[in-house]
Design a protein around this motif. Structure first.
Motif, PDB file in Angstrom:
ATOM      1  N   LEU A 125      59.969 -11.297 -85.224  1.00  0.00           N
ATOM      2  CA  LEU A 125      61.282 -10.929 -84.711  1.00  0.00           C
ATOM      3  C   LEU A 125      61.342  -9.449 -84.352  1.00  0.00           C
ATOM      4  CD1 LEU A 125      63.518 -12.804 -87.325  1.00  0.00           C
ATOM      5  CD2 LEU A 125      62.819 -13.604 -85.055  1.00  0.00           C
ATOM      6  N   GLY A 126      61.863  -9.156 -83.169  1.00  0.00           N
ATOM      7  CA  GLY A 126      62.087  -7.766 -82.771  1.00  0.00           C
ATOM      8  C   GLY A 126      63.351  -7.246 -83.429  1.00  0.00           C
ATOM      9  N   VAL A 127      63.225  -6.862 -84.687  1.00  0.00           N
ATOM     10  CA  VAL A 127      64.376  -6.445 -85.494  1.00  0.00           C
ATOM     11  C   VAL A 127      64.802  -5.026 -85.134  1.00  0.00           C
ATOM     12  CG1 VAL A 127      65.168  -5.976 -87.845  1.00  0.00           C
ATOM     13  CG2 VAL A 127      63.711  -7.967 -87.385  1.00  0.00           C
ATOM     14  N   GLN A 128      63.847  -4.119 -85.098  1.00  0.00           N
ATOM     15  CA  GLN A 128      63.998  -2.686 -84.796  1.00  0.00           C
ATOM     16  C   GLN A 128      64.739  -1.921 -85.888  1.00  0.00           C
ATOM     17  OE1 GLN A 128      61.906  -2.708 -82.850  1.00  0.00           O
ATOM     18  NE2 GLN A 128      62.167  -4.291 -81.335  1.00  0.00           N
ATOM     19  N   SER A 129      65.890  -2.413 -86.350  1.00  0.00           N
ATOM     20  CA  SER A 129      66.639  -1.729 -87.410  1.00  0.00           C
ATOM     21  C   SER A 129      67.550  -2.743 -88.089  1.00  0.00           C
ATOM     22  CB  SER A 129      67.475  -0.590 -86.821  1.00  0.00           C
ATOM     23  OG  SER A 129      68.336  -0.022 -87.804  1.00  0.00           O
ATOM     24  N   MET A 130      67.947  -2.425 -89.329  1.00  0.00           N
ATOM     25  CA  MET A 130      68.934  -3.252 -90.026  1.00  0.00           C
ATOM     26  C   MET A 130      70.273  -2.530 -90.119  1.00  0.00           C
ATOM     27  SD  MET A 130      67.686  -6.214 -90.667  1.00  0.00           S
ATOM     28  CE  MET A 130      68.565  -6.964 -92.053  1.00  0.00           C
ATOM     29  N   ASP A 131      70.421  -1.464 -89.345  1.00  0.00           N
ATOM     30  CA  ASP A 131      71.676  -0.717 -89.281  1.00  0.00           C
ATOM     31  C   ASP A 131      72.417  -1.150 -88.016  1.00  0.00           C
ATOM     32  OD1 ASP A 131      73.632   1.306 -88.620  1.00  0.00           O
ATOM     33  OD2 ASP A 131      72.649   2.637 -90.052  1.00  0.00           O
ATOM     34  N   ASP A 132      73.565  -1.776 -88.175  1.00  0.00           N
ATOM     35  CA  ASP A 132      74.282  -2.312 -87.024  1.00  0.00           C
ATOM     36  C   ASP A 132      74.746  -1.226 -86.056  1.00  0.00           C
ATOM     37  OD1 ASP A 132      73.982  -4.982 -87.670  1.00  0.00           O
ATOM     38  OD2 ASP A 132      75.808  -5.055 -88.881  1.00  0.00           O
ATOM     39  N   GLN A 133      75.054  -0.052 -86.565  1.00  0.00           N
ATOM     40  CA  GLN A 133      75.458   1.038 -85.676  1.00  0.00           C
ATOM     41  C   GLN A 133      74.283   1.502 -84.819  1.00  0.00           C
ATOM     42  OE1 GLN A 133      77.256   4.070 -88.160  1.00  0.00           O
ATOM     43  NE2 GLN A 133      79.256   3.056 -88.098  1.00  0.00           N
ATOM     44  N   VAL A 178      64.365   4.002 -94.330  1.00  0.00           N
ATOM     45  CA  VAL A 178      64.046   3.502 -95.669  1.00  0.00           C
ATOM     46  C   VAL A 178      64.914   2.291 -96.004  1.00  0.00           C
ATOM     47  CG1 VAL A 178      64.219   4.053 -98.131  1.00  0.00           C
ATOM     48  CG2 VAL A 178      63.151   5.678 -96.556  1.00  0.00           C
ATOM     49  N   ARG A 179      66.187   2.370 -95.663  1.00  0.00           N
ATOM     50  CA  ARG A 179      67.086   1.248 -95.955  1.00  0.00           C
ATOM     51  C   ARG A 179      66.682   0.002 -95.172  1.00  0.00           C
ATOM     52  NH1 ARG A 179      73.442   1.549 -94.663  1.00  0.00           N
ATOM     53  NH2 ARG A 179      72.629   1.095 -92.587  1.00  0.00           N
ATOM     54  N   THR A 180      66.268   0.183 -93.914  1.00  0.00           N
ATOM     55  CA  THR A 180      65.801  -0.952 -93.117  1.00  0.00           C
ATOM     56  C   THR A 180      64.605  -1.618 -93.785  1.00  0.00           C
ATOM     57  OG1 THR A 180      66.619  -0.224 -90.952  1.00  0.00           O
ATOM     58  CG2 THR A 180      64.621  -1.558 -90.959  1.00  0.00           C
ATOM     59  N   ALA A 181      63.645  -0.814 -94.238  1.00  0.00           N
ATOM     60  CA  ALA A 181      62.459  -1.373 -94.895  1.00  0.00           C
ATOM     61  C   ALA A 181      62.833  -2.107 -96.181  1.00  0.00           C
ATOM     62  CB  ALA A 181      61.453  -0.268 -95.187  1.00  0.00           C
ATOM     63  N   LYS A 182      63.759  -1.546 -96.947  1.00  0.00           N
ATOM     64  CA  LYS A 182      64.167  -2.181 -98.203  1.00  0.00           C
ATOM     65  C   LYS A 182      64.882  -3.503 -97.947  1.00  0.00           C
ATOM     66  CE  LYS A 182      64.507   1.929-101.158  1.00  0.00           C
ATOM     67  NZ  LYS A 182      65.407   2.807-101.952  1.00  0.00           N
ATOM     68  N   GLU A 183      65.803  -3.507 -96.988  1.00  0.00           N
ATOM     69  CA  GLU A 183      66.552  -4.735 -96.704  1.00  0.00           C
ATOM     70  C   GLU A 183      65.629  -5.830 -96.179  1.00  0.00           C
ATOM     71  OE1 GLU A 183      70.172  -4.491 -94.531  1.00  0.00           O
ATOM     72  OE2 GLU A 183      70.806  -2.614 -95.483  1.00  0.00           O
ATOM     73  N   LEU A 184      64.699  -5.454 -95.312  1.00  0.00           N
ATOM     74  CA  LEU A 184      63.775  -6.453 -94.785  1.00  0.00           C
ATOM     75  C   LEU A 184      62.826  -6.950 -95.870  1.00  0.00           C
ATOM     76  CD1 LEU A 184      62.942  -4.959 -91.273  1.00  0.00           C
ATOM     77  CD2 LEU A 184      64.251  -7.032 -91.765  1.00  0.00           C
ATOM     78  N   SER A 185      62.390  -6.065 -96.748  1.00  0.00           N
ATOM     79  CA  SER A 185      61.493  -6.470 -97.831  1.00  0.00           C
ATOM     80  C   SER A 185      62.148  -7.503 -98.729  1.00  0.00           C
ATOM     81  CB  SER A 185      61.073  -5.250 -98.652  1.00  0.00           C
ATOM     82  OG  SER A 185      60.266  -4.383 -97.887  1.00  0.00           O
ATOM     83  N   THR A 226      57.430   6.603 -91.290  1.00  0.00           N
ATOM     84  CA  THR A 226      56.626   5.380 -91.272  1.00  0.00           C
ATOM     85  C   THR A 226      55.899   5.190 -92.592  1.00  0.00           C
ATOM     86  OG1 THR A 226      56.322   5.640 -88.884  1.00  0.00           O
ATOM     87  CG2 THR A 226      54.834   4.130 -90.019  1.00  0.00           C
ATOM     88  N   LYS A 227      55.390   6.271 -93.153  1.00  0.00           N
ATOM     89  CA  LYS A 227      54.695   6.211 -94.441  1.00  0.00           C
ATOM     90  C   LYS A 227      55.607   5.631 -95.518  1.00  0.00           C
ATOM     91  CE  LYS A 227      54.564   9.907 -96.868  1.00  0.00           C
ATOM     92  NZ  LYS A 227      54.289  11.283 -97.378  1.00  0.00           N
ATOM     93  N   LYS A 228      56.845   6.070 -95.547  1.00  0.00           N
ATOM     94  CA  LYS A 228      57.795   5.567 -96.541  1.00  0.00           C
ATOM     95  C   LYS A 228      58.053   4.076 -96.351  1.00  0.00           C
ATOM     96  CE  LYS A 228      60.176  10.000 -97.146  1.00  0.00           C
ATOM     97  NZ  LYS A 228      61.452  10.740 -96.967  1.00  0.00           N
ATOM     98  N   MET A 229      58.144   3.648 -95.099  1.00  0.00           N
ATOM     99  CA  MET A 229      58.379   2.231 -94.827  1.00  0.00           C
ATOM    100  C   MET A 229      57.178   1.389 -95.244  1.00  0.00           C
ATOM    101  SD  MET A 229      60.319   2.399 -91.123  1.00  0.00           S
ATOM    102  CE  MET A 229      61.211   0.850 -91.271  1.00  0.00           C
ATOM    103  N   VAL A 230      55.980   1.883 -94.953  1.00  0.00           N
ATOM    104  CA  VAL A 230      54.771   1.152 -95.336  1.00  0.00           C
ATOM    105  C   VAL A 230      54.711   0.983 -96.852  1.00  0.00           C
ATOM    106  CG1 VAL A 230      52.244   1.216 -95.392  1.00  0.00           C
ATOM    107  CG2 VAL A 230      53.459   1.858 -93.304  1.00  0.00           C
TER     108      VAL A 230
END
Length: 354
Positions: A125-133, A178-185, A226-230
């Motif tokens: 999925l081309g999510v790109q971000s979990m922030d709606d704004q 960071v929040r995007t990575a956490k929510e997706l995880s 990117t490092k934080k997301m990984v």
């Protein structure tokens, strides 16, 4: 086990009902024209399969991937035509599965029922971000809730899932990434891909950049985010399948790629930064309770053990990691030992003499 051979078949921007602010209309039109060099699209698909199967070598698994567009957003007749064209290779055991990239808001039970019986196994999925704004500012045309529903529906139907995210989107920041990575995880996709946002000429983002409305990330900022997301994905058991964009002639053309954190080895920079952090953590553990190590006085020797394939990651680009470690710990001499049994993503430190 060796990774599968993935045969990419690109359908750039096709099937997508929206034009995001970072898309280049002229480039998309050019790519679309190039991908239609055969009147019959299935002929082009067959040509790609024949070409890539020559490079299978000893790999036991081959997958066909429909990338570059919104595959499940294509007309149903076209989805069926493309999937049915792959069936002869599936029946012969030459292709073992199909994957595709698509938008979160195209996922429905109907399209899953259409594609899954014909070999579709993985949907990215081309999510790109979990922030709606952030999504709204980029004019993505979907929401974070669309992503949640899509991942749940895909999993319910036994499909593997992937998420593709970007760093550096307008309105986003370090906290948002960071929040995007956490929510997706928390949603437990099987894999993730992370890309830095680049400014392409002909896009609305390019207009924003020239007017000062948008400031792209620096290379260091992009690597750090990117490092934080990984780290977050890995800690949650999500495989990071790719970091950074594939090098193409466009990336070296300043008339097309006008700004942004482009580096041909972006993924290597991120993995090297992760290795540096691990090395520092390991050294910090060694220093706990020990006197004189890393400070003034007699020098000590620390051996950094790493898998042979990760040697360049540990050393860093132009051995910058080793230079930084030497500066941070002037009382320590560092040696590197290659150990086949170590995990490719891990580094282990031990004191040679105490």
């Amino acid at each position: 086990m060796s990774p599968p051979l993935v045969i990419p078949f690109f359908i750039p921007h096709q099937g997508c009902p929206h034009l995001c602010v970072f898309c280049n209309q002229r480039l998309i039109a050019k790519q679309t024209s190039e991908t239609q060099r055969f009147d019959n699209e299935t002929e082009r698909l067959s040509d790609a399969i024949h070409t890539y199967l020559q490079f299978k070598k000893n790999r036991s698994r081959v997958e066909l991937a429909f990338f570059g567009g919104n595959f499940l957003g294509l007309e149903k007749s076209r989805i069926l035509t493309l999937l049915k064209a792959v069936q002869p290779w599936i029946r012969q055991g030459q292709i073992h599965g199909i994957r595709c990239s698509t938008r979160p808001d195209t996922i429905s039970r109907q399209v899953i029922d259409l594609a899954r019986p014909l070999g579709l196994e993985t949907v990215e999925l081309g999510v790109q971000s979990m922030d709606d704004q952030v999504l709204a500012l980029a004019e993505r045309g979907h929401t974070s809730e669309d992503t949640r529903k899509a991942l749940a529906l895909l999993k319910e139907n036994g499909l593997k899932t992937g998420v593709q995210v970007m760093v550096g989107l307008p309105g986003d920041d370090d906290y948002g990434a960071v929040r995007t990575a956490k929510e997706l995880s928390e949603l437990k996709p099987d894999l993730a891909r992370i890309y830095p946002l680049l400014v392409l000429d002909g896009s609305r983002l390019a207009q924003w950049y020239r007017s000062g409305r948008y400031v792209p990330l620096s290379l260091d900022q992009a690597v750090t985010q990117t490092k934080k997301m990984v780290k977050i994905f890995r800690c949650s058991g999500v495989s990071v399948a790719r970091i950074g964009l594939q090098a193409t002639p466009m990336m070296d053309d300043a008339r097309q790629m006008i700004a942004g954190p482009w580096h041909p080895a972006f993924g290597h920079l991120v993995l090297s930064a992760l290795m540096f952090d691990q090395a520092c953590e390991q050294i910090g553990t060694l220093l706990t309770g020990r006197q004189g190590i890393g400070e003034s006085g007699e020098k000590k020797s620390v051996v950094l053990q790493v898998h042979p394939r990760s040697l360049s990651r540990l050393q860093g680009d132009r051995k910058t990691n080793i230079d930084r470690l030497t500066q941070a710990y002037p009382g320590i001499c560092f040696y590197i030992e290659r150990v086949e049994s170590l995990d490719i993503d891990k580094v282990h430190a031990r004191i040679l003499n105490v």
